[in-house]
Design an enzyme around this catalytic site. Sequence first.
Site, PDB file in Angstrom:
ATOM      1  CG  ASP A 227      14.599 -74.327  99.523  1.00 24.66           C
ATOM      2  OD1 ASP A 227      15.685 -74.324 100.120  1.00 24.66           O
ATOM      3  OD2 ASP A 227      14.382 -73.659  98.500  1.00 24.66           O
TER       4      ASP A 227
ATOM      5  CG  ASP B  15      10.691 -78.674  96.415  1.00 23.43           C
ATOM      6  OD1 ASP B  15      10.793 -77.541  95.914  1.00 23.43           O
ATOM      7  OD2 ASP B  15      10.563 -78.865  97.638  1.00 23.43           O
TER       8      ASP B  15
END
Length: 226
Positions: A14, A12
Amino acid sequence: MDLSKTRTVLFDLDGTLVDSAPDLTVAVNRMLAERGAEGVTLEQVHGWVGNGTRKLVARALTGRDDGEPPAAELDEALARFLELYSERLFVDSRAYPGAVEGVQALAAAGLHLAVVTNKPRALAAPVIEALGLAEAVPVVVGGDCCAARKPDPAPLLGALEALAMPRAGSLMVGDSAIDVATARAAGIPVVCVPYGYRRGVALADLGADATVERLTELPPLLRVAA
């Protein structure tokens, strides 16, 4: 869980590699100010990140997690937000401690790496470049790259396809319940970090297969030479 056979790691962005909330907050508040609306706080934006920019803007316009402004208003505000955010993608944003080093160590060990994010790819790829990870992470799948976004498994599966790697031996690394749900839907294990944007869910309640304090702990967890 034995993760020593891991050959592919899907990150991922953010909340896992980078704390982007400061620059997101600036763009949100500039957009709101242009509309004559009251600004929001960094803390609010921290709680709103994770479901893509459209949802972030909807929350900013309404001040509610489940806010749904009129479609025309949202479309207009989103377009302006994206313009403003693209002007400062990595000004006050910062990599989390150990994130860059951890990713580089995995790349040096020969693992195949990708970023899978709900952020549009045109905004995500420059952040990867700003982190100095463009060579280590050759595949970036954004929220606009597939027909569905996380927690649908399509983006993860799309990243694996782009890397020409199978599900077997792949691993998701994230910070939120969305990442865990995405990994489960794709049928792959998931490791979570204790920081990021968990949106009020306790780390122990995410249901990850393992947790690491920093991404520099991934190479020993996966039993690869750092």
